[in-house]
Design a protein around this motif. Structure first.
Motif, PDB file in Angstrom:
ATOM      1  N   ALA A  99       0.831  -1.206   0.000  1.00 37.16           N
ATOM      2  CA  ALA A  99       0.000   0.000   0.000  1.00 37.16           C
ATOM      3  C   ALA A  99       0.861   1.250   0.000  1.00 37.16           C
ATOM      4  O   ALA A  99       1.902   1.319   0.644  1.00 37.16           O
ATOM      5  N   LEU A 100       0.392   2.255  -0.771  1.00 32.75           N
ATOM      6  CA  LEU A 100       1.077   3.537  -0.818  1.00 32.75           C
ATOM      7  C   LEU A 100       0.541   4.464   0.254  1.00 32.75           C
ATOM      8  O   LEU A 100      -0.593   4.327   0.718  1.00 32.75           O
ATOM      9  N   ASP A 101       1.345   5.401   0.643  1.00 29.89           N
ATOM     10  CA  ASP A 101       0.914   6.388   1.640  1.00 29.89           C
ATOM     11  C   ASP A 101       1.491   7.740   1.221  1.00 29.89           C
ATOM     12  O   ASP A 101       2.683   8.001   1.383  1.00 29.89           O
ATOM     13  N   ARG A 102       0.604   8.574   0.631  1.00 28.02           N
ATOM     14  CA  ARG A 102       1.082   9.864   0.155  1.00 28.02           C
ATOM     15  C   ARG A 102       1.594  10.718   1.290  1.00 28.02           C
ATOM     16  O   ARG A 102       2.537  11.531   1.109  1.00 28.02           O
ATOM     17  N   GLU A 103       0.987  10.543   2.472  1.00 29.55           N
ATOM     18  CA  GLU A 103       1.413  11.348   3.595  1.00 29.55           C
ATOM     19  C   GLU A 103       2.831  10.971   4.047  1.00 29.55           C
ATOM     20  O   GLU A 103       3.520  11.770   4.666  1.00 29.55           O
ATOM     21  N   GLU A 104       3.255   9.744   3.718  1.00 32.12           N
ATOM     22  CA  GLU A 104       4.621   9.316   4.034  1.00 32.12           C
ATOM     23  C   GLU A 104       5.597   9.692   2.923  1.00 32.12           C
ATOM     24  O   GLU A 104       6.721  10.113   3.195  1.00 32.12           O
ATOM     25  N   ALA A 105       5.152   9.537   1.677  1.00 35.12           N
ATOM     26  CA  ALA A 105       5.996   9.903   0.531  1.00 35.12           C
ATOM     27  C   ALA A 105       5.084  10.323  -0.610  1.00 35.12           C
ATOM     28  O   ALA A 105       4.290   9.518  -1.105  1.00 35.12           O
ATOM     29  N   ALA A 106       5.212  11.588  -1.024  1.00 40.19           N
ATOM     30  CA  ALA A 106       4.357  12.118  -2.079  1.00 40.19           C
ATOM     31  C   ALA A 106       4.816  11.675  -3.463  1.00 40.19           C
ATOM     32  O   ALA A 106       4.051  11.758  -4.419  1.00 40.19           O
ATOM     33  N   PHE A 107       6.065  11.202  -3.589  1.00 41.60           N
ATOM     34  CA  PHE A 107       6.548  10.677  -4.862  1.00 41.60           C
ATOM     35  C   PHE A 107       7.689   9.706  -4.583  1.00 41.60           C
ATOM     36  O   PHE A 107       8.290   9.715  -3.507  1.00 41.60           O
ATOM     37  N   HIS A 108       7.973   8.880  -5.567  1.00 41.49           N
ATOM     38  CA  HIS A 108       9.050   7.896  -5.457  1.00 41.49           C
ATOM     39  C   HIS A 108       9.945   8.008  -6.695  1.00 41.49           C
ATOM     40  O   HIS A 108       9.457   8.060  -7.834  1.00 41.49           O
TER      41      HIS A 108
END
Length: 352
Positions: free
Chosen positions: A271-280
């Motif tokens: 699962a992605l978490d934008r609040e943790e990382a907005a981009f990779h």
């Protein structure tokens, strides 16, 4: 005597002299036995005998270039007296032998990184004649224009040098015919087959086709994000490519094709978490099987879109307010504050 002299040709020899007369004078000539020559004695009207050497068989200078005979003149006396004369025959060359190449087919293998100007191969012909009849001039008798731009043939030595840049990926095989001509105009031909050997001179290349970018942070764990096509122009192990990416990222690579140029699909792993990382930032590496191996890289930035996956949070779980009974109507009793980790409208908090 030229070796091409036809059999039956006669060569007059000098006559002997004998001061005696009658039967004591010169009566006959004899020649040492030789399968190539015989002796013919002609008698003139005055009784003088004239010896002639007769060629019986074809001469071959390449087998024997000198012949030594003895001519004997004998009288009719008792005892018989005789005189001898040596006949030395030097056989001169006729252009009766064509050139002969050391091979009918020259098979050549060249690495494609052979430096320009290097000796690629050498052709060699021999001729059993001598002098100019044995001098051989080399040339290409049949060669494609693409090969003529790459190879030059020294007409004197038979050395073939590389005059261009070989590229296995453009052409892996060349064929030519070479001619050897002697000074008398006789010719011989041989074929040359040239195989170009691949070297690992190309790094893999990657092309990216984004499918879902930016990607919602609540996307399904099997969503396709991008297609990566890997290509290597080399062949064999030099063209076998594997693709890798940095670990500890919420993505993984899956192979979708088994051919040399693999189609690689990037899918979500967790699962992605934008609040943790907005981009990779992803660094993709394609590594071929050469020795040493060559590597190609590509970068892909995956932007994560916000999903309303965070509820507002008050600054305090419980607010306790003491209010005097005579507080005026309309007075502010307390201010409550709540925040939302989402962004945009998802992060805008309304109170009720």
């Amino acid at each position: 005597m030229v070796e091409s002299t036809p059999p039956g040709t006669r060569f007059p020899l000098g006559s002997g002299r004998d001061p005696d007369i009658g039967v004591n004078s010169l009566q006959n000539y004899e020649l040492t036995p030789n399968p190539l020559f015989s002796l013919l004695v002609r008698e003139s009207p005055d009784g003088t005998k004239h010896p002639e050497l007769v060629l019986e068989k074809v001469l071959d200078r390449e087998k024997q270039r000198n012949h030594h005979l003895i001519l004997t003149a004998v009288d009719g006396g008792d005892p018989v007296r005789s005189g001898t004369s040596q006949i030395k025959i030097n056989v001169t060359d006729a252009n009766d032998n064509p050139p002969v190449f050391t091979k009918e087919i020259y098979k050549v293998r060249l690495m494609e990184n052979l430096p320009e100007g290097s000796l690629a191969f050498r052709v060699k012909a021999t001729d059993n004649d001598e002098g100019t009849n044995a001098e051989i001039t080399y040339s290409f008798s049949d060669i494609a224009s693409s090969a003529r731009q790459l190879f030059t043939l020294d007409p004197r030595t038979g050395d073939v040098k590389l005059t261009g840049v070989l590229d296995y990926e453009e052409n892996k095989y060349y064929e030519a015919s070479v001619e050897g001509k002697d000074g008398g105009g006789l010719t011989a031909h041989a074929k040359v087959q040239i195989d170009i050997i691949d070297v690992n001179d190309h790094a893999p290349t990657l092309s990216l086709l984004p499918i879902l970018n930016p990607i919602p942070e609540d996307a399904a764990p099997t969503a396709d994000v991008a297609v990566i096509n890997v290509r290597d122009r080399d062949s064999g192990k030099n063209g076998e490519v594997s693709c890798k990416m940095d670990e500890n990222l919420p993505f993984r690579l899956e192979t979708s094709s088994e051919n040399t140029y693999k189609l690689i699909i990037l899918v979500l792993a967790k699962a992605l978490d934008r609040e943790e990382a907005a981009f990779h930032e992803l660094v993709l590496r394609a590594i071929d099987g050469g020795d040493p191996a060559r590597t190609g890289t590509a970068r892909l930035r995956v932007t994560v879109l916000d999903a309303n996956d965070n509820a507002p949070v008050f600054s305090q779980a419980e607010y306790t307010v003491r209010v005097p009974e005579d507080v005026p109507v309309g007075s502010v009793l307390v201010t409550v504050t709540a925040t939302d980790a989402d962004e945009g409208l998802n992060g805008h908090v309304k109170y009720s």
